[in-house]
Design a protein around this motif. Structure first.
Motif, PDB file in Angstrom:
ATOM      1  N   ALA A  75       7.769   4.141   7.027  1.00 22.25           N
ATOM      2  CA  ALA A  75       6.626   4.863   6.459  1.00 22.25           C
ATOM      3  C   ALA A  75       6.824   5.103   4.962  1.00 22.25           C
ATOM      4  O   ALA A  75       5.892   4.963   4.160  1.00 22.25           O
ATOM      5  CB  ALA A  75       6.434   6.196   7.188  1.00 22.25           C
ATOM      6  N   ILE A  76       8.058   5.452   4.580  1.00 22.93           N
ATOM      7  CA  ILE A  76       8.370   5.636   3.158  1.00 22.93           C
ATOM      8  C   ILE A  76       8.262   4.299   2.423  1.00 22.93           C
ATOM      9  O   ILE A  76       7.740   4.228   1.301  1.00 22.93           O
ATOM     10  CB  ILE A  76       9.777   6.229   2.985  1.00 22.93           C
ATOM     11  CG1 ILE A  76       9.854   7.610   3.652  1.00 22.93           C
ATOM     12  CG2 ILE A  76      10.148   6.325   1.509  1.00 22.93           C
ATOM     13  CD1 ILE A  76      11.265   8.161   3.736  1.00 22.93           C
ATOM     14  N   ALA A  77       8.743   3.244   3.059  1.00 24.25           N
ATOM     15  CA  ALA A  77       8.686   1.919   2.446  1.00 24.25           C
ATOM     16  C   ALA A  77       7.245   1.507   2.175  1.00 24.25           C
ATOM     17  O   ALA A  77       6.944   0.921   1.122  1.00 24.25           O
ATOM     18  CB  ALA A  77       9.365   0.896   3.357  1.00 24.25           C
ATOM     19  N   ALA A  78       6.351   1.794   3.109  1.00 23.82           N
ATOM     20  CA  ALA A  78       4.940   1.426   2.927  1.00 23.82           C
ATOM     21  C   ALA A  78       4.358   2.090   1.685  1.00 23.82           C
ATOM     22  O   ALA A  78       3.601   1.472   0.923  1.00 23.82           O
ATOM     23  CB  ALA A  78       4.143   1.808   4.162  1.00 23.82           C
ATOM     24  N   VAL A  79       4.723   3.351   1.469  1.00 20.16           N
ATOM     25  CA  VAL A  79       4.235   4.064   0.279  1.00 20.16           C
ATOM     26  C   VAL A  79       4.786   3.415  -0.992  1.00 20.16           C
ATOM     27  O   VAL A  79       4.054   3.184  -1.965  1.00 20.16           O
ATOM     28  CB  VAL A  79       4.632   5.554   0.342  1.00 20.16           C
ATOM     29  CG1 VAL A  79       4.275   6.262  -0.962  1.00 20.16           C
ATOM     30  CG2 VAL A  79       3.951   6.239   1.521  1.00 20.16           C
ATOM     31  N   LEU A  80       6.099   3.127  -0.999  1.00 17.53           N
ATOM     32  CA  LEU A  80       6.717   2.500  -2.169  1.00 17.53           C
ATOM     33  C   LEU A  80       6.093   1.136  -2.469  1.00 17.53           C
ATOM     34  O   LEU A  80       5.811   0.806  -3.631  1.00 17.53           O
ATOM     35  CB  LEU A  80       8.221   2.336  -1.944  1.00 17.53           C
ATOM     36  CG  LEU A  80       9.060   3.613  -1.931  1.00 17.53           C
ATOM     37  CD1 LEU A  80      10.491   3.291  -1.483  1.00 17.53           C
ATOM     38  CD2 LEU A  80       9.077   4.260  -3.310  1.00 17.53           C
ATOM     39  N   ILE A  81       5.890   0.350  -1.426  1.00 18.33           N
ATOM     40  CA  ILE A  81       5.322  -0.989  -1.599  1.00 18.33           C
ATOM     41  C   ILE A  81       3.904  -0.912  -2.147  1.00 18.33           C
ATOM     42  O   ILE A  81       3.543  -1.594  -3.116  1.00 18.33           O
ATOM     43  CB  ILE A  81       5.341  -1.759  -0.260  1.00 18.33           C
ATOM     44  CG1 ILE A  81       6.786  -2.041   0.169  1.00 18.33           C
ATOM     45  CG2 ILE A  81       4.547  -3.055  -0.365  1.00 18.33           C
ATOM     46  CD1 ILE A  81       6.922  -2.480   1.615  1.00 18.33           C
ATOM     47  N   ASP A  82       3.086  -0.054  -1.542  1.00 13.81           N
ATOM     48  CA  ASP A  82       1.691   0.043  -1.977  1.00 13.81           C
ATOM     49  C   ASP A  82       1.586   0.591  -3.398  1.00 13.81           C
ATOM     50  O   ASP A  82       0.723   0.161  -4.175  1.00 13.81           O
ATOM     51  CB  ASP A  82       0.895   0.905  -1.000  1.00 13.81           C
ATOM     52  CG  ASP A  82       0.689   0.206   0.342  1.00 13.81           C
ATOM     53  OD1 ASP A  82       0.826  -1.038   0.386  1.00 13.81           O
ATOM     54  OD2 ASP A  82       0.406   0.895   1.337  1.00 13.81           O
ATOM     55  N   ASN A  83       2.459   1.517  -3.751  1.00 10.83           N
ATOM     56  CA  ASN A  83       2.463   2.026  -5.121  1.00 10.83           C
ATOM     57  C   ASN A  83       2.847   0.925  -6.115  1.00 10.83           C
ATOM     58  O   ASN A  83       2.271   0.817  -7.203  1.00 10.83           O
ATOM     59  CB  ASN A  83       3.433   3.196  -5.262  1.00 10.83           C
ATOM     60  CG  ASN A  83       2.898   4.474  -4.639  1.00 10.83           C
ATOM     61  OD1 ASN A  83       1.696   4.577  -4.347  1.00 10.83           O
ATOM     62  ND2 ASN A  83       3.763   5.452  -4.428  1.00 10.83           N
ATOM     63  N   ALA A  84       3.829   0.098  -5.727  1.00 16.31           N
ATOM     64  CA  ALA A  84       4.255  -0.993  -6.605  1.00 16.31           C
ATOM     65  C   ALA A  84       3.148  -2.033  -6.763  1.00 16.31           C
ATOM     66  O   ALA A  84       2.946  -2.577  -7.858  1.00 16.31           O
ATOM     67  CB  ALA A  84       5.517  -1.648  -6.051  1.00 16.31           C
ATOM     68  N   LEU A  85       2.423  -2.314  -5.677  1.00 15.13           N
ATOM     69  CA  LEU A  85       1.326  -3.277  -5.751  1.00 15.13           C
ATOM     70  C   LEU A  85       0.168  -2.715  -6.567  1.00 15.13           C
ATOM     71  O   LEU A  85      -0.453  -3.427  -7.365  1.00 15.13           O
ATOM     72  CB  LEU A  85       0.853  -3.643  -4.338  1.00 15.13           C
ATOM     73  CG  LEU A  85       1.878  -4.348  -3.444  1.00 15.13           C
ATOM     74  CD1 LEU A  85       1.266  -4.682  -2.093  1.00 15.13           C
ATOM     75  CD2 LEU A  85       2.406  -5.604  -4.105  1.00 15.13           C
ATOM     76  N   ALA A  86      -0.107  -1.423  -6.378  1.00 21.00           N
ATOM     77  CA  ALA A  86      -1.188  -0.792  -7.139  1.00 21.00           C
ATOM     78  C   ALA A  86      -0.831  -0.745  -8.624  1.00 21.00           C
ATOM     79  O   ALA A  86      -1.695  -0.937  -9.491  1.00 21.00           O
ATOM     80  CB  ALA A  86      -1.452   0.617  -6.611  1.00 21.00           C
ATOM     81  N   GLY A  87       0.446  -0.479  -8.910  1.00 18.48           N
ATOM     82  CA  GLY A  87       0.882  -0.447 -10.303  1.00 18.48           C
ATOM     83  C   GLY A  87       0.706  -1.790 -10.975  1.00 18.48           C
ATOM     84  O   GLY A  87       0.283  -1.875 -12.135  1.00 18.48           O
ATOM     85  N   ALA A  88       1.000  -2.850 -10.260  1.00 17.02           N
ATOM     86  CA  ALA A  88       0.828  -4.197 -10.820  1.00 17.02           C
ATOM     87  C   ALA A  88      -0.641  -4.497 -11.054  1.00 17.02           C
ATOM     88  O   ALA A  88      -1.010  -5.101 -12.074  1.00 17.02           O
ATOM     89  CB  ALA A  88       1.423  -5.227  -9.870  1.00 17.02           C
ATOM     90  N   ALA A  89      -1.486  -4.063 -10.101  1.00 15.01           N
ATOM     91  CA  ALA A  89      -2.923  -4.281 -10.258  1.00 15.01           C
ATOM     92  C   ALA A  89      -3.458  -3.528 -11.470  1.00 15.01           C
ATOM     93  O   ALA A  89      -4.281  -4.040 -12.233  1.00 15.01           O
ATOM     94  CB  ALA A  89      -3.651  -3.845  -8.994  1.00 15.01           C
TER      95      ALA A  89
END
Length: 206
Positions: A183-197
């Motif tokens: 669950a923590i990983a999902a947040v980190l991943i989505d934040n990293a993808l959103a940051g790139a976007a």
């Protein structure tokens, strides 16, 4: 005619001594630890003579290194080599592989346990454990880059840390910690993808 060897009690046995020695090391190192397991006991469980054991392994140090190599030689191919998942899904799948119950050590635990027991960073097995951990972080970073994450190396290190923490906590508490880590990983991943976007938007606007 099949070549035979004699076990510690003089019983004649077929080939496969090396495999039995490695299997015995997995059982004994897992159940009672590396330091508490001697070569005499390993040979007894493997049903080989010490002479045979030393024909296959120069000593216990070499056997410990081989014990680690047996766990995951290809660095989680069932996750990172899958073509049916998106890169994001592969990153999350890394947290599903270890969830096989607490009776079996997760792919991370043997490396952690071995490094803790050995107390010697220069031991060949400790060096192999470090190489394995670096390889895991590298594959996570590579997949994060495929997913389009901002700073994939950083995300890879973060996810590797989560995996190690969940593995250690699972072992200590005898309770699965990987769902929480996922669950923590999902947040980190989505934040990293959103940051790139967002970086892409800013670049376009600029």
């Amino acid at each position: 005619m099949e070549e035979l060897e004699k076990g510690p009690q003089g019983r004649r046995r077929g080939r496969g001594a090396r495999e039995r020695i490695v299997a015995a090391s997995r059982q004994l190192f897992r159940d009672q630890g590396i330091n508490r397991t001697g070569m005499d006991e390993l040979c007894a469980v493997a049903q080989v003579s010490k002479r045979t054991a030393y024909q296959h392994f120069a000593g216990k140090d070499e056997l410990v290194s081989e014990y680690l190599r047996q766990f995951d030689p290809d660095v989680m191919p069932s996750v990172f080599d899958r073509t049916d998942l998106t890169p994001r899904e592969r990153l999350l799948a890394a947290f599903e592989v270890p969830m096989s119950g607490t009776e079996e050590l997760t792919p991370m635990c043997p490396y952690i346990a071995t490094a803790v027991e050995l107390h010697d960073p220069e031991h060949p097995a400790a060096q192999y454990a470090r190489e394995y951990k670096a390889a895991i972080a590298g594959r996570l970073a590579e997949t994060a880059r495929e997913a389009g994450a901002a700073d994939p190396e950083r995300l890879g290190e973060q996810l590797a840390l989560l995996l190690d923490g969940a593995a250690a906590r699972t072992l200590v508490l005898n309770a699965e910690s990987f769902p929480t880590a996922a669950a923590i990983a999902a947040v980190l991943i989505d934040n990293a993808l959103a940051g790139a976007a967002q970086e892409g938007v800013n670049t376009t606007v600029g």
